[in-house]
Scaffold this motif. Structure first.
Motif, PDB file in Angstrom:
ATOM      1  N   TRP A  79       0.819  -1.190  -0.046  1.00 35.92           N
ATOM      2  CA  TRP A  79       0.096   0.127   0.060  1.00 35.92           C
ATOM      3  C   TRP A  79       0.843   1.428   0.014  1.00 35.92           C
ATOM      4  O   TRP A  79       0.601   2.151  -0.963  1.00 35.92           O
ATOM      5  CB  TRP A  79      -0.797  -0.139   1.413  1.00 35.92           C
ATOM      6  CG  TRP A  79      -1.812   1.023   1.436  1.00 35.92           C
ATOM      7  CD1 TRP A  79      -1.571   2.475   1.769  1.00 35.92           C
ATOM      8  CD2 TRP A  79      -3.360   1.070   1.462  1.00 35.92           C
ATOM      9  NE1 TRP A  79      -2.828   3.067   1.684  1.00 35.92           N
ATOM     10  CE2 TRP A  79      -3.911   2.217   1.715  1.00 35.92           C
ATOM     11  CE3 TRP A  79      -3.963   0.111   1.247  1.00 35.92           C
ATOM     12  CZ2 TRP A  79      -5.153   2.429   1.700  1.00 35.92           C
ATOM     13  CZ3 TRP A  79      -5.425   0.160   0.948  1.00 35.92           C
ATOM     14  CH2 TRP A  79      -6.123   1.296   1.037  1.00 35.92           C
ATOM     15  N   ASN A  80       1.847   1.269   0.812  1.00 38.37           N
ATOM     16  CA  ASN A  80       2.454   2.450   0.884  1.00 38.37           C
ATOM     17  C   ASN A  80       3.498   2.810  -0.327  1.00 38.37           C
ATOM     18  O   ASN A  80       3.687   3.865  -0.799  1.00 38.37           O
ATOM     19  CB  ASN A  80       3.809   2.318   2.073  1.00 38.37           C
ATOM     20  CG  ASN A  80       4.697   3.357   2.261  1.00 38.37           C
ATOM     21  OD1 ASN A  80       4.254   4.469   2.701  1.00 38.37           O
ATOM     22  ND2 ASN A  80       5.921   2.939   2.238  1.00 38.37           N
ATOM     23  N   SER A  81       3.846   1.646  -1.123  1.00 38.31           N
ATOM     24  CA  SER A  81       4.567   1.760  -2.375  1.00 38.31           C
ATOM     25  C   SER A  81       3.617   2.153  -3.400  1.00 38.31           C
ATOM     26  O   SER A  81       4.030   3.179  -4.084  1.00 38.31           O
ATOM     27  CB  SER A  81       5.183   0.500  -2.663  1.00 38.31           C
ATOM     28  OG  SER A  81       5.783   0.713  -4.068  1.00 38.31           O
ATOM     29  N   PHE A  82       2.352   1.676  -3.174  1.00 39.10           N
ATOM     30  CA  PHE A  82       1.505   2.089  -4.448  1.00 39.10           C
ATOM     31  C   PHE A  82       1.046   3.550  -4.276  1.00 39.10           C
ATOM     32  O   PHE A  82       1.279   4.403  -5.194  1.00 39.10           O
ATOM     33  CB  PHE A  82       0.102   1.260  -4.247  1.00 39.10           C
ATOM     34  CG  PHE A  82      -0.843   1.226  -5.054  1.00 39.10           C
ATOM     35  CD1 PHE A  82      -0.670   1.750  -6.667  1.00 39.10           C
ATOM     36  CD2 PHE A  82      -2.202   1.396  -4.916  1.00 39.10           C
ATOM     37  CE1 PHE A  82      -1.466   2.099  -7.549  1.00 39.10           C
ATOM     38  CE2 PHE A  82      -3.390   1.872  -5.603  1.00 39.10           C
ATOM     39  CZ  PHE A  82      -2.902   2.031  -6.998  1.00 39.10           C
ATOM     40  N   ILE A  83       0.744   3.947  -3.008  1.00 36.53           N
ATOM     41  CA  ILE A  83       0.120   5.148  -2.581  1.00 36.53           C
ATOM     42  C   ILE A  83       1.121   6.214  -2.933  1.00 36.53           C
ATOM     43  O   ILE A  83       1.003   7.385  -3.314  1.00 36.53           O
ATOM     44  CB  ILE A  83      -0.578   5.270  -1.370  1.00 36.53           C
ATOM     45  CG1 ILE A  83      -1.893   4.188  -1.339  1.00 36.53           C
ATOM     46  CG2 ILE A  83      -1.123   6.767  -1.284  1.00 36.53           C
ATOM     47  CD1 ILE A  83      -2.952   4.609  -2.309  1.00 36.53           C
TER      48      ILE A  83
END
Length: 232
Positions: free
Chosen positions: A85-89
């Motif tokens: 999630w952190n990478s995507f957002i």
């Protein structure tokens, strides 16, 4: 118109110091938000395993100078999910070329449609900061929708043409998922193919964010009033 852990070089003492700083900031973020109404308890504010520690550090790196937020501590029940999630957002927020104002406009409309209070309070303010007028933001907040998205009109309802095109696309993606050819085609007058993909993934991403926030009541915002446009 549009504006949006240090490397450890010595083996022991700096490492302990970094971990202490990280743990302190994470603990401060954790205890700042009551958990009585959140539908699951927040994950521990400190990594519980050495495997999870790099995930906490990567998220802390993206958030700095702010501490971790309640959404992070909800997702950290599964560090692998939180890491992805952190990478995507992070990519959505920092590695796209859609004008910042249009991006924040779309995110703000998603927040209104999905009743995501925290998402609106943060991103509506960013939209104004990026050059979207308060009059436009009031329309974003007030306009009702039909099953095809924005109320049908022969004009742009007071929005700039690019703003109206983005909002029409956002509404259809969020409400009915299917987007009419005419609505999608309007974007081509303002955005490149690459930017259309970026806008689409941004709208999809923040639909995902708002659904997690609202379903779990992350941050205990459900039922609160959204910030008034004049106060953004």
């Amino acid at each position: 118109m549009y504006g949006a852990l240090s490397t450890l070089t010595r083996p022991i003492l700096p490492q302990l110091r970094s971990r202490t700083i990280l743990a302190t900031s994470l603990h401060r973020a954790f205890v700042a938000f009551p958990s009585a109404r959140m539908r699951v308890p927040y994950a521990p504010s400190e990594p519980q395993t050495e495997e999870a520690r790099p995930v906490y550090e990567r998220i802390a790196e993206r958030r700095k100078p702010r501490p971790l937020i309640p959404l992070d501590l909800a997702l950290l029940h599964n560090p692998a999910v939180a890491d992805g999630w952190n990478s995507f957002i992070g990519a959505i927020r920092t590695k796209t070329s859609v004008p910042e104002g249009l991006r924040e406009l779309a995110i703000s409309r998603v927040a209104v449609l999905n009743k995501a209070v925290h998402e609106w309070d943060i991103h509506a303010a960013l939209a104004v900061k990026a050059g979207i007028s308060r009059d436009a933001m009031q329309l974003v907040f007030d306009l009702p929708v039909t099953k095809k998205g924005l109320v049908e009109s022969n004009d742009t309802l007071g929005f700039a043409e690019d703003e109206y095109a983005v909002l029409s696309y956002t509404d259809q993606m969020t409400i009915g998922v299917e987007v009419e050819d005419a609505v999608a085609k309007k974007l081509k007058g303002f955005l490149s193919d690459k930017q259309i993909v970026e806008l689409t993934t941004t709208i999809a991403a923040y639909n995902c964010v708002s659904r997690v926030l609202v379903a779990l009541d992350v941050g205990e915002n459900n039922g609160n009033d959204m910030k008034k446009v004049k106060d953004l």
